[in-house]
Enzyme design. Structure first.
Site, PDB file in Angstrom:
ATOM      1  N   THR A   1       0.872  -1.190   0.000  1.00 18.78           N
ATOM      2  CA  THR A   1       0.000   0.000   0.000  1.00 18.78           C
ATOM      3  C   THR A   1       0.899   1.228   0.000  1.00 18.78           C
ATOM      4  O   THR A   1       2.016   1.174   0.503  1.00 18.78           O
ATOM      5  CB  THR A   1      -0.871  -0.029   1.265  1.00 18.78           C
ATOM      6  OG1 THR A   1      -1.844  -1.059   1.100  1.00 18.78           O
ATOM      7  CG2 THR A   1      -1.578   1.285   1.531  1.00 18.78           C
TER       8      THR A   1
ATOM      9  N   GLY B   1      -6.256  -3.670   7.496  1.00 21.03           N
ATOM     10  CA  GLY B   1      -7.263  -2.610   7.430  1.00 21.03           C
ATOM     11  C   GLY B   1      -8.336  -2.709   8.503  1.00 21.03           C
ATOM     12  O   GLY B   1      -8.753  -1.696   9.070  1.00 21.03           O
TER      13      GLY B   1
ATOM     14  N   ARG C   1     -15.271  -5.838  -0.096  1.00 22.50           N
ATOM     15  CA  ARG C   1     -14.624  -5.423   1.156  1.00 22.50           C
ATOM     16  C   ARG C   1     -13.953  -4.057   0.971  1.00 22.50           C
ATOM     17  O   ARG C   1     -13.258  -3.822  -0.002  1.00 22.50           O
ATOM     18  CB  ARG C   1     -13.582  -6.467   1.562  1.00 22.50           C
ATOM     19  CG  ARG C   1     -12.776  -6.103   2.809  1.00 22.50           C
ATOM     20  CD  ARG C   1     -11.454  -5.451   2.477  1.00 22.50           C
ATOM     21  NE  ARG C   1     -10.578  -5.346   3.630  1.00 22.50           N
ATOM     22  CZ  ARG C   1      -9.437  -4.672   3.625  1.00 22.50           C
ATOM     23  NH1 ARG C   1      -9.036  -4.045   2.549  1.00 22.50           N
ATOM     24  NH2 ARG C   1      -8.690  -4.627   4.699  1.00 22.50           N
ATOM     25  N   VAL C   2     -14.168  -3.142   1.893  1.00 22.93           N
ATOM     26  CA  VAL C   2     -13.506  -1.841   1.855  1.00 22.93           C
ATOM     27  C   VAL C   2     -12.617  -1.737   3.086  1.00 22.93           C
ATOM     28  O   VAL C   2     -13.038  -2.069   4.199  1.00 22.93           O
ATOM     29  CB  VAL C   2     -14.548  -0.696   1.837  1.00 22.93           C
ATOM     30  CG1 VAL C   2     -13.850   0.663   1.946  1.00 22.93           C
ATOM     31  CG2 VAL C   2     -15.378  -0.761   0.554  1.00 22.93           C
ATOM     32  N   GLY C   3     -11.384  -1.295   2.882  1.00 22.83           N
ATOM     33  CA  GLY C   3     -10.445  -1.190   3.996  1.00 22.83           C
ATOM     34  C   GLY C   3     -10.279   0.230   4.494  1.00 22.83           C
ATOM     35  O   GLY C   3     -10.986   1.152   4.073  1.00 22.83           O
ATOM     36  N   ASP C   4      -9.314   0.394   5.378  1.00 23.50           N
ATOM     37  CA  ASP C   4      -9.061   1.697   6.019  1.00 23.50           C
ATOM     38  C   ASP C   4      -8.600   2.765   5.035  1.00 23.50           C
ATOM     39  O   ASP C   4      -8.790   3.959   5.289  1.00 23.50           O
ATOM     40  CB  ASP C   4      -7.979   1.533   7.089  1.00 23.50           C
ATOM     41  CG  ASP C   4      -6.661   1.082   6.471  1.00 23.50           C
ATOM     42  OD1 ASP C   4      -6.607  -0.069   5.979  1.00 23.50           O
ATOM     43  OD2 ASP C   4      -5.703   1.877   6.454  1.00 23.50           O
TER      44      ASP C   4
ATOM     45  N   THR D   1      -0.934   2.103   7.018  1.00 23.99           N
ATOM     46  CA  THR D   1      -0.868   0.875   6.218  1.00 23.99           C
ATOM     47  C   THR D   1      -0.878  -0.323   7.150  1.00 23.99           C
ATOM     48  O   THR D   1      -0.424  -0.230   8.292  1.00 23.99           O
ATOM     49  CB  THR D   1       0.403   0.861   5.331  1.00 23.99           C
ATOM     50  OG1 THR D   1       0.588  -0.474   4.818  1.00 23.99           O
ATOM     51  CG2 THR D   1       1.646   1.245   6.104  1.00 23.99           C
ATOM     52  N   GLY D   2      -1.403  -1.439   6.647  1.00 23.60           N
ATOM     53  CA  GLY D   2      -1.435  -2.651   7.473  1.00 23.60           C
ATOM     54  C   GLY D   2      -2.801  -3.296   7.441  1.00 23.60           C
ATOM     55  O   GLY D   2      -3.585  -3.054   6.517  1.00 23.60           O
TER      56      GLY D   2
HETATM   57  N1  ASP Z   1      -4.503  -1.138   4.811  1.00 23.04           N
HETATM   58  C1  ASP Z   1      -4.706  -1.766   3.532  1.00 23.04           C
HETATM   59  C2  ASP Z   1      -6.071  -2.418   3.535  1.00 23.04           C
HETATM   60  O1  ASP Z   1      -6.453  -2.996   4.517  1.00 23.04           O
HETATM   61  C3  ASP Z   1      -3.670  -2.804   3.195  1.00 23.04           C
HETATM   62  C4  ASP Z   1      -2.236  -2.448   3.482  1.00 23.04           C
HETATM   63  O2  ASP Z   1      -1.933  -1.373   3.977  1.00 23.04           O
HETATM   64  O3  ASP Z   1      -1.348  -3.297   3.188  1.00 23.04           O
HETATM   65  O4  ASP Z   1      -6.740  -2.415   2.534  1.00 23.04           O
END
Ligand code: ASP
Length: 288
Positions: free
Chosen positions: A157, A211, A185-188, A208-209
């Site tokens: 990301t 979500g 699915r929607v992430g952070d 990042t990480g």
């Molecule tokens: N945070 C991102 C998500 O969950 C993925 C990532 O940062 O690697 O979509």
């Protein structure tokens, strides 16, 4: 004092291929820096730094995004400017090479903050953001990973946070999401306050990480609350990542710029590519 910091995603250490990540984040920091050095806006700097990483096939955003469980592509992005808390975001988009620019068009529209899927693609058409075939964004590497069912990797990301000479802070984040995610699915990264936040009185953050974990603790906004408490960027970044791990029950990292231009970052994963640039440096620092 103008400053920019970019990240290329929290994740595992790929061992080989680090140099490619280093040169990728370095070029992105420079792309943003050229705008800041020419007296440009932090908002433009973070948009163009993120675009550079979206165009780079090694990162999980734009070209090179990971695939969903059914082999489709669904990208999320958000951008925010800290003077009037202007923000825009898109989720589950598949037909634009630069979702961050589409998020910026949503910001500029002023009416909505988050648009998803076809609603977001309609904004692309209305505002002249080029649309493309989703297949053009799928790299051989991600196709192979999908076939192998691989969910481990270097995250990838991307995000940027900058402060310009006017004292405006901006932050931006873009991603293909988590490999093998359920369609829809929607992430952070699409959620203001979770993956991205900017407020001129405090600073800006891009996360990042995992979500779901980041959403649970509203990480970007919470990192700025820690910054307010301690006026220390390293402390704020570190304590925010502790919160992500302990209460969010996930792994990840974040980058941060405070209203004075001090930069901080932290991660709980083995690796998070970072590059930063400020007037005190002759060239971008790439501390990983
Ligand atoms: N945070 C991102 C998500 O969950 C993925 C990532 O940062 O690697 O979509």
């Amino acid at each position: 004092m103008p400053t920019i910091i970019v990240h290329g995603g929290a994740g595992a250490d790929p061992g080989q291929g680090r140099e490619e990540l280093r040169s990728g984040v370095r070029a992105a920091a420079l792309a943003g820096w050229e705008i800041l050095a020419a007296n440009g806006r932090a908002l433009d700097a973070v948009e163009w730094a993120v675009r550079a990483l979206e165009d780079h096939p090694r990162f999980n955003a734009g070209l090179g995004s990971v695939l969903t469980s059914t082999g489709t592509l669904e990208m999320d992005a958000s951008i925010m400017e800290g003077d009037r808390l202007g923000c825009g975001a898109v989720a589950a988009v598949s037909r634009v090479a630069n979702p961050i620019t589409l998020a910026r068009r949503v910001l500029e529209g002023g009416r909505h903050v988050l648009l998803v899927a076809e609603g977001a693609h309609a904004v692309a058409r209305a505002t002249g953001v080029p649309e493309c075939d989703p297949a053009a964004l799928v790299t051989e590497r991600q196709r192979r990973r999908h076939v192998e069912g691989s969910r481990v990797g270097v995250g990838g990301t991307v995000g940027a946070v900058a402060l310009d000479r006017r004292g405006t802070v901006a932050a931006a984040t873009s991603t293909g999401g988590m490999a093998g995610k359920q369609p829809g699915r929607v992430g952070d990264s699409a959620l203001i306050g979770c993956g991205t936040y900017a407020d001129n009185t405090l600073g800006g953050v891009s996360c990042t990480g995992d979500g779901e974990a980041i959403i649970r603790v509203v990480l970007a906004r919470q990192a700025l609350a820690y910054l307010k408490e301690a006026d220390d960027v390293d402390y704020a970044a570190r304590v925010a990542v502790d919160l992500l791990v302990e209460e969010g029950r996930g792994q990840g990292g974040l980058i941060l710029v405070d209203w004075r231009g001090r930069t901080g970052w932290a991660h709980s994963t083995p690796l998070m590519p970072v590059a930063l640039m400020s007037p005190a440096l002759l060239e971008p620092r790439v501390p990983f």
